[in-house]
Write an enzyme that holds these catalytic residues in place. Structure first.
Site, PDB file in Angstrom:
ATOM      1  CG  ASP A   1      -6.916 -12.039   9.190  1.00  0.00           C
ATOM      2  OD1 ASP A   1      -7.536 -12.759   8.386  1.00  0.00           O
ATOM      3  OD2 ASP A   1      -7.183 -10.829   9.348  1.00  0.00           O
TER       4      ASP A   1
ATOM      5  CB  SER B   1     -10.378  -4.240  -2.415  1.00  0.00           C
ATOM      6  OG  SER B   1     -10.537  -5.453  -1.709  1.00  0.00           O
ATOM      7  CG  ASN B   2      -7.711  -6.295   2.168  1.00  0.00           C
ATOM      8  OD1 ASN B   2      -6.949  -7.252   2.136  1.00  0.00           O
ATOM      9  ND2 ASN B   2      -9.022  -6.433   2.066  1.00  0.00           N
ATOM     10  CG  LEU B   3      -3.666  -2.167   0.154  1.00  0.00           C
ATOM     11  CD1 LEU B   3      -2.675  -2.006  -0.985  1.00  0.00           C
ATOM     12  CD2 LEU B   3      -2.948  -2.599   1.421  1.00  0.00           C
ATOM     13  CD  GLN B   4     -11.621   2.012   1.905  1.00  0.00           C
ATOM     14  OE1 GLN B   4     -11.374   0.957   2.472  1.00  0.00           O
ATOM     15  NE2 GLN B   4     -12.820   2.593   1.954  1.00  0.00           N
ATOM     16  NE  ARG B   5     -11.919  -2.118   4.866  1.00  0.00           N
ATOM     17  CZ  ARG B   5     -11.724  -2.670   3.668  1.00  0.00           C
ATOM     18  NH1 ARG B   5     -11.339  -1.922   2.648  1.00  0.00           N
ATOM     19  NH2 ARG B   5     -11.882  -3.952   3.474  1.00  0.00           N
TER      20      ARG B   5
ATOM     21  CE  LYS C   1      -6.363  -8.821   5.048  1.00  0.00           C
ATOM     22  NZ  LYS C   1      -7.755  -8.473   5.418  1.00  0.00           N
TER      23      LYS C   1
ATOM     24  CG  ASN D   1     -17.369 -12.969  10.728  1.00  0.00           C
ATOM     25  OD1 ASN D   1     -17.712 -13.798  11.561  1.00  0.00           O
ATOM     26  ND2 ASN D   1     -16.102 -12.827  10.364  1.00  0.00           N
TER      27      ASN D   1
ATOM     28  CB  CYS E   1     -17.260  -3.740   5.485  1.00  0.00           C
ATOM     29  SG  CYS E   1     -17.559  -2.970   7.096  1.00  0.00           S
TER      30      CYS E   1
ATOM     31  CB  CYS F   1     -25.162  -8.153  -6.258  1.00  0.00           C
ATOM     32  SG  CYS F   1     -24.343  -9.646  -5.701  1.00  0.00           S
TER      33      CYS F   1
END
Ligand SMILES: [Zn+2]
Length: 384
Positions: A63, A70-74, A87, A132, A189, A342
């Protein structure tokens, strides 16, 4: 087999040693095995944790990114304390905390055509835990060329897919998808969101398949694609066949070495937006704020999904989600100045290309999206 387990390992893997399909022999195979996991995100997290726990002797982790909140939700391999860290380092630490008896090799770099073959050759099995298309085709092609199985998984919102692509014994990813989708058609995502538990389900199946390949237990998912929908808890199994005209694993392959996958897919090899727009098509949040304050006649178009307006919105903006913009261009006035936005400016940059293609001239993209607006103009507004 020459590999032997120590007393510590026998105790640690005791519950495996009691299963007839694994046993001491299978556990020794796991210890002797090496697995490369490309990506330490949503899918990589459960894959790496379970392979480490299971005692796979050597695990490679690729990686290039750092841990974001915002990564930690999953991405459950990383912790709040690891935010800002590499990472690969965060993952290695957690894996060795879980099981210090294994070896973890880290590659803090983008996985590219330049390094993929050299890295993959050092491993028995490769796991596609990417997010991706360019990297997914690269993982497939390098596995076909190197003769390694590619344990594939992908996720979007509530839906996931899993398969084992092993060109020596079945189809490859290109047999199933000879061409990548047009750039921008399939949201990432980062653009469309992902249900946090979903990669746990899909990644756990990938880890299961890796362990089955190594130990020889059961029947591997070769020639089958599993489609999972979390909303109705359905698993569909689709039989896949080898494509006799496959450009890489067919009898007369056209692709005999790794290519430029970003060019092939027309996309960057990561899920963050890149700004390919010339400056003349962009507007800074401060400039837009000044124009709105001066009451200039501007048509603000929000190309996010409706649900995102629950988080933040600009007053007076019209909602036309990115996926609908092509069919709704006629709702917009070509003579009026249009500003598209956006979340971060990626989807709106693509929407702008569509409008330019439809002959619009007076159109600009809000640089950095509504998040940049919140940061620079309206600090009370949520960023997400
Ligand atoms: Zn193929």
């Amino acid at each position: 087999m020459s590999v032997k387990l120590s007393q510590d390992e026998v105790l640690r893997y005791s519950r495996h040693l009691m299963i007839p399909d694994v046993g001491l022999e299978g556990q020794c195979k796991l210890k002797a095995a090496s697995v490369l996991v490309v990506g330490t995100g949503g899918l990589g997290s459960p894959v790496l944790l379970y392979l480490a726990a299971a005692g796979v002797g050597r695990i490679g982790v690729v990686d290039y990114d750092v841990v974001d909140v915002s990564n930690l939700q999953r991405q459950v391999i990383h912790s709040t304390q690891a935010v800002g860290q590499l990472k690969v380092e965060s993952a290695r630490q957690r894996m060795l905390d879980l099981n210090p008896l294994i070896q973890v090799d880290v590659y803090n770099e983008l996985f590219t055509s330049a390094n993929a073959m050299q890295i993959v050759q050092k491993y028995d099995v490769v796991v596609d835990a990417t997010d991706n298309f360019p990297t997914r085709y690269l993982v497939n092609d390098v596995c076909v060329l190197a003769g390694k199985p590619d344990v594939y998984g992908s996720i979007f919102r509530f839906e996931g897919q899993v398969s084992v692509f092993d060109a020596l014994n079945g189809p490859c990813y290109r047999c199933l998808f000879p061409e990548p989708p047009p750039p921008g058609l399939v949201p990432t995502c980062a653009e469309g969101g992902v249900f946090g538990v979903l990669p746990g389900t899909i990644g756990s199946i990938q880890a299961t398949e890796v362990i089955k390949l190594i130990t020889g237990a059961g029947t591997p998912l070769v020639g089958k694609l599993i489609l999972y929908d979390a909303l109705d808890v359905s698993f569909q199994t689709i039989k896949l066949r080898k494509n006799p005209h496959c450009k890489i694993c067919g009898p007369e392959p056209e692709v005999t070495h790794l290519i430029d996958y970003e060019e092939f897919c027309g996309l960057p090899a990561h899920d963050q937006g890149v700004d390919h727009l010339a400056a003349e098509w962009e507007i800074e949040p401060s400039e837009l704020a000044a124009k709105l304050k001066a009451r200039q006649d501007i048509c603000l178009v929000d190309v996010r999904e409706a649900v995102e307006q629950q988080v933040s919105m600009l007053p007076g903006a019209r909602l036309i989600p990115y996926g609908e913009i092509g069919s709704r261009v006629n709702e917009l006035d070509r003579n009026q100045e249009i500003v598209l936005f956006c979340r971060t400016g990626t989807r709106s940059a693509r929407a702008l290309q569509i409008l330019l293609g439809a002959g619009f001239q007076k159109v600009k993209n809000l640089r950095g999206g509504i998040n940049a607006w919140a940061e620079q103009v309206e600090p009370g507004m949520y960023r997400y």
